[in-house]
Design a protein around this motif. Structure first.
Motif, PDB file in Angstrom:
ATOM      1  N   VAL A  87      43.726  41.133  40.714  1.00 53.51           N
ATOM      2  CA  VAL A  87      44.933  41.847  40.312  1.00 53.51           C
ATOM      3  C   VAL A  87      45.212  42.903  41.374  1.00 53.51           C
ATOM      4  O   VAL A  87      44.291  43.620  41.789  1.00 53.51           O
ATOM      5  N   ILE A 113      40.067  50.933  35.605  1.00 49.01           N
ATOM      6  CA  ILE A 113      39.460  49.821  36.340  1.00 49.01           C
ATOM      7  C   ILE A 113      37.980  49.689  35.984  1.00 49.01           C
ATOM      8  O   ILE A 113      37.467  48.583  35.781  1.00 49.01           O
ATOM      9  N   HIS A 135      37.673  48.111  32.623  1.00 51.65           N
ATOM     10  CA  HIS A 135      38.024  46.688  32.670  1.00 51.65           C
ATOM     11  C   HIS A 135      36.915  45.876  33.331  1.00 51.65           C
ATOM     12  O   HIS A 135      36.579  44.784  32.865  1.00 51.65           O
ATOM     13  N   ARG A 136      36.331  46.406  34.395  1.00 51.43           N
ATOM     14  CA  ARG A 136      35.264  45.682  35.093  1.00 51.43           C
ATOM     15  C   ARG A 136      34.013  45.561  34.239  1.00 51.43           C
ATOM     16  O   ARG A 136      33.239  44.613  34.394  1.00 51.43           O
ATOM     17  N   HIS A 165      35.052  42.555  32.365  1.00 53.14           N
ATOM     18  CA  HIS A 165      35.423  41.415  33.203  1.00 53.14           C
ATOM     19  C   HIS A 165      34.915  41.658  34.629  1.00 53.14           C
ATOM     20  O   HIS A 165      35.709  41.943  35.539  1.00 53.14           O
ATOM     21  N   VAL A 222      40.142  44.137  41.194  1.00 48.53           N
ATOM     22  CA  VAL A 222      41.372  44.910  41.074  1.00 48.53           C
ATOM     23  C   VAL A 222      41.575  45.696  42.361  1.00 48.53           C
ATOM     24  O   VAL A 222      40.716  46.480  42.766  1.00 48.53           O
ATOM     25  N   PHE A 249      44.455  42.628  32.497  1.00 48.88           N
ATOM     26  CA  PHE A 249      44.349  43.987  33.033  1.00 48.88           C
ATOM     27  C   PHE A 249      45.513  44.851  32.556  1.00 48.88           C
ATOM     28  O   PHE A 249      45.337  46.035  32.270  1.00 48.88           O
ATOM     29  N   THR A 265      44.628  46.208  29.235  1.00 49.53           N
ATOM     30  CA  THR A 265      43.682  47.322  29.344  1.00 49.53           C
ATOM     31  C   THR A 265      44.389  48.584  29.806  1.00 49.53           C
ATOM     32  O   THR A 265      44.163  49.678  29.276  1.00 49.53           O
TER      33      THR A 265
END
Length: 312
Positions: free
Chosen positions: A96, A113, A116-117, A120, A125, A288, A291
């Motif tokens: 992304v 970020i 999110h990481r 995922h 990103v 993303f 999120t």
């Protein structure tokens, strides 16, 4: 070119691993006769026997010992590719790219970020930070998947493709010894005649500040203009004047030891998560974006002068 299907390859590997057709059938969830037919068909297409059959066991032939490592590698590569494809479709793999205003890139995006990481880890990103016009250009050229900017920088006709993230209120920031920051709030009109350090005209901050000053009938004395947040904060910290910043910028100027106070009437920037409506969002991008739309309300709930639209 050899005409072998995936089912042929999987059957060959299963028989080699299991040492027989019955055990391979159980592994593949089918019948012994079905596996036997598929393997025989594979050998016919390969034009060589892969296995030697006896009444007691099935073992690789001399040709099979050479071929089976290649077949196994094909199956492993296919499984890895399918796993990657599955992750892509589920939004757990991929990349992304987000364009964002400097304050958004520095304050909002890092914790989002990271969150999110954590869920995922296989999604990359990337962040492209820039002023409002740069962010809009990157999105328009298709160089980024998402853009986080102020609503005023997005054409009205395209705002339907955006999601409101939140808003931050403009505050006065000044040296702690300045008389204005000892108040509980300051009217915009009080900036009339004040020495003011301002952001450049390309900044998303400058337009709302100029309009608010005009509406209040305030004409400050501009002593310095800069695009860089640190430069503005340094000037104000040196006592050269006051400045006006939105709430999301306050953490970026903390190093200068400034104090802030609300301005009245309230003036806000509306932050928008935007994408090109003509460009379909890949699953990783959509995940993303979700999120980004929900996480700030939890991760950044304590930022002064900032309100988020949604929370997790």
């Amino acid at each position: 070119m050899l005409d072998l299907g995936v089912h042929h390859l999987r059957a060959l590997v299963a028989v080699a691993d299991a040492g027989g057709f019955t055990a391979a059938a159980a592994q593949l969830g089918t019948t012994q006769s079905a596996v036997s037919r598929v393997v025989a068909e594979a050998e016919r297409r390969l034009r060589t026997p892969v296995f030697v059959r006896t009444t007691r066991r099935v073992r690789p032939s001399e040709q099979g010992r050479a071929l089976l490592p290649l077949v196994r590698r094909l199956v492993d590569d296919l499984d890895a590719g399918l796993h990657h494809l599955e992750g892509y479709l589920a939004g757990t793999r991929g990349s992304v790219t987000v364009a964002a205003l400097p304050s958004v890139a520095a304050i909002l995006l890092p914790p989002v970020i990271a969150a999110h990481r954590a869920r995922h880890p296989d999604v990359e990103v990337r962040v492209a930070d820039g002023l409002a016009d740069t962010v809009a250009e990157l999105l328009a050229r298709g160089e980024v998947d998402l853009a986080v900017t102020v609503a005023a920088a997005v054409p009205t006709s395209a705002r339907s493709a955006g999601a409101a993230l939140g808003r931050d209120r403009f505050v006065l920031a000044a040296h702690p010894d300045h008389p204005l920051v000892v108040r509980s709030s300051v009217p915009w009109s009080a900036l009339d005649g004040e020495s003011l350090v301002v952001f450049g005209p390309r900044s998303s901050i400058r337009g709302p500040v100029d309009r608010a000053l005009h509406d209040a009938g305030a004409v400050p004395a501009v002593v310095h203009e800069a695009q860089n947040v640190a430069a503005v904060a340094g000037m104000v910290g040196a006592g050269l004047g006051v400045t006006v910043v939105p709430g999301l910028v306050l953490p970026l100027i903390a190093f200068a030891g400034l104090r802030s106070v609300p301005l009245t009437p309230t003036v806000e920037r509306h932050l928008l998560l935007h994408r090109d409506p003509a460009r379909p969002a890949a699953p990783a991008v959509a995940a993303f974006a979700e999120t980004l739309a929900t996480a700030p309300g939890t991760l950044l709930a304590d930022l002064p002068a900032v309100s988020w639209t949604r929370s997790q």
